[in-house]
Design a protein around this motif. Sequence first.
Motif, short mmCIF file in Angstrom:
data_model
loop_
_atom_site.label_atom_id
_atom_site.label_comp_id
_atom_site.label_asym_id
_atom_site.label_seq_id
_atom_site.Cartn_x
_atom_site.Cartn_y
_atom_site.Cartn_z
N HIS A 1 39.59 40.87 56.84
CA HIS A 1 39.03 39.53 56.61
C HIS A 1 37.94 39.58 55.56
O HIS A 1 37.24 40.59 55.44
N TYR A 2 37.79 38.50 54.80
CA TYR A 2 36.56 38.26 54.04
C TYR A 2 35.89 37.09 54.76
O TYR A 2 36.32 35.94 54.60
N GLY A 3 34.88 37.33 55.55
CA GLY A 3 34.30 36.26 56.38
C GLY A 3 35.39 35.70 57.29
O GLY A 3 36.05 36.45 58.00
N ASP A 4 35.59 34.39 57.23
CA ASP A 4 36.61 33.75 58.09
C ASP A 4 37.99 33.84 57.48
O ASP A 4 38.99 33.54 58.14
N PHE A 5 38.06 34.21 56.20
CA PHE A 5 39.36 34.23 55.50
C PHE A 5 40.10 35.52 55.81
O PHE A 5 39.58 36.61 55.58
N GLN A 6 41.33 35.39 56.35
CA GLN A 6 42.12 36.59 56.65
C GLN A 6 42.97 36.95 55.44
O GLN A 6 43.77 36.15 54.97
N ALA B 1 52.48 39.17 43.84
CA ALA B 1 51.83 38.30 42.85
C ALA B 1 50.30 38.37 43.01
O ALA B 1 49.79 38.98 43.95
N ASN B 2 49.60 37.72 42.10
CA ASN B 2 48.15 37.59 42.19
C ASN B 2 47.75 37.08 43.56
O ASN B 2 48.30 36.08 44.02
N GLY B 3 46.78 37.74 44.17
CA GLY B 3 46.24 37.22 45.43
C GLY B 3 47.08 37.57 46.65
O GLY B 3 46.78 37.13 47.75
N ALA B 4 48.12 38.40 46.49
CA ALA B 4 48.99 38.73 47.63
C ALA B 4 48.29 39.63 48.65
O ALA B 4 48.69 39.70 49.80
N GLY B 5 47.23 40.33 48.19
CA GLY B 5 46.49 41.20 49.11
C GLY B 5 46.59 42.67 48.78
O GLY B 5 46.14 43.53 49.55
N LYS B 6 47.13 42.99 47.62
CA LYS B 6 47.37 44.40 47.26
C LYS B 6 46.05 45.16 47.11
O LYS B 6 45.89 46.26 47.64
N THR B 7 45.13 44.56 46.37
CA THR B 7 43.83 45.23 46.18
C THR B 7 43.08 45.33 47.51
O THR B 7 42.48 46.36 47.81
N THR B 8 43.16 44.29 48.30
CA THR B 8 42.50 44.33 49.61
C THR B 8 43.07 45.47 50.45
O THR B 8 42.33 46.18 51.15
N LEU B 9 44.38 45.68 50.37
CA LEU B 9 45.00 46.77 51.12
C LEU B 9 44.43 48.12 50.67
O LEU B 9 44.05 48.96 51.50
N GLU C 1 51.34 47.50 41.70
CA GLU C 1 51.79 47.03 40.38
C GLU C 1 52.23 45.58 40.44
O GLU C 1 52.93 45.18 41.37
N GLN C 2 51.86 44.81 39.40
CA GLN C 2 52.48 43.50 39.24
C GLN C 2 53.75 43.65 38.41
O GLN C 2 54.62 42.80 38.43
N ASP C 3 53.83 44.77 37.67
CA ASP C 3 54.99 45.06 36.83
C ASP C 3 56.09 45.66 37.72
O ASP C 3 56.10 46.85 38.03
P1 ATP Z 1 45.37 40.65 42.16
O1 ATP Z 1 46.64 41.11 41.59
O2 ATP Z 1 44.88 39.36 41.59
O3 ATP Z 1 44.31 41.71 42.23
P2 ATP Z 1 45.89 41.09 44.95
O4 ATP Z 1 47.29 41.07 45.43
O5 ATP Z 1 45.28 42.42 44.71
O6 ATP Z 1 45.74 40.21 43.65
P3 ATP Z 1 43.60 40.57 46.56
O7 ATP Z 1 42.65 40.75 45.43
O8 ATP Z 1 43.68 41.61 47.59
O9 ATP Z 1 45.06 40.28 46.01
O10 ATP Z 1 43.26 39.18 47.25
C1 ATP Z 1 43.88 38.74 48.46
C2 ATP Z 1 43.23 37.45 48.91
O11 ATP Z 1 41.88 37.72 49.30
C3 ATP Z 1 43.16 36.38 47.83
O12 ATP Z 1 43.40 35.13 48.43
C4 ATP Z 1 41.74 36.48 47.32
O13 ATP Z 1 41.29 35.21 46.86
C5 ATP Z 1 40.98 36.90 48.56
N1 ATP Z 1 39.81 37.73 48.22
C6 ATP Z 1 39.81 38.88 47.52
N2 ATP Z 1 38.58 39.40 47.41
C7 ATP Z 1 37.76 38.55 48.06
C8 ATP Z 1 36.35 38.51 48.32
N3 ATP Z 1 35.54 39.48 47.89
N4 ATP Z 1 35.88 37.48 49.04
C9 ATP Z 1 36.70 36.50 49.50
N5 ATP Z 1 38.02 36.46 49.30
C10 ATP Z 1 38.56 37.47 48.59
#
Ligand code: ATP
Length: 235
Positions: free
Chosen positions: A13-18, A38-46, A192-194
């Motif tokens: 989670h980021y705060g309340d956002f899962q 795609a962008n925002g899918a959660g890859k970097t968070t993983l 990768e996005q590619d």
């Molecule tokens: P990208 O290719 O753009 O890096 P991604 O697949 O890696 O995308 P993440 O960066 O993991 O995706 O983001 C997943 C979700 O978490 C998105 O909805 C993003 O807006 C949200 N998010 C990412 N970092 C934060 C943060 N520091 N605070 C709040 N929300 C975040």
Amino acid sequence: MSPLLELRGLTAHYGDFQALFGVDLALEEGRTLAVIGANGAGKTTLMRAITGIARVSGGSAALAGARIDRMAAPDILRAGIAMVPEGRRLFPSLSVEENLRIGAHARRGNGFWTLARIYELFPVLRDRRLQPATALSGGQQQMVAIGRALMSNPRVLLCDELSLGLAPVVIREIYAAFPTIRDSGAAIVVVEQDISQALKVADAVHCMMEGRITLSGPPASLSREAIHDAYFGVR
Ligand code: ATP
């Protein structure tokens, strides 16, 4: 025997956002897993959850059977998980070699990777070792970022968007290093996005959408249509 890296029901989670919803993943030594989405899918968070930079809110992560999900980021690095971050994040005022040496601070034992071996892997870095990292091209900077991560002798190397902003010929040059990295015993996760690049290098692919893995399997088992649906949502 446990997989080298195993995630079970991982949430973040980021705060309340899962951002992650129950991610399962298993990776064996010497294998390459690609995570696409795609962008925002959660890859970097993983990646950030595995390395302890983002807090894990549920589920578990284990390295060779030992839990890591409550460990601090520096301890996870010392245990053997290193990341090449998106955007490389080199130290601009330091030389190539100083950037590489920073990776050795969290070094695990007497492993395979040394400065000499990094220079064998990427010979151009030897020629430019005394120059500031920022004097290098984008592709060469990416090599420094990979070298810095390898200097910790990781068991698992996580690579976030290696190909972003690089020309195809440079991307090929960077991915050409992967067989040597795998032969050193490390397992690799590439984000990768590619998609075509991911399919080329990986033994298995996980596709993510909105914080969930929507499709997984070896590249040959996944049709273009299935990947499209898992990546963008069903048409
Ligand atoms: P990208 O290719 O753009 O890096 P991604 O697949 O890696 O995308 P993440 O960066 O993991 O995706 O983001 C997943 C979700 O978490 C998105 O909805 C993003 O807006 C949200 N998010 C990412 N970092 C934060 C943060 N520091 N605070 C709040 N929300 C975040």
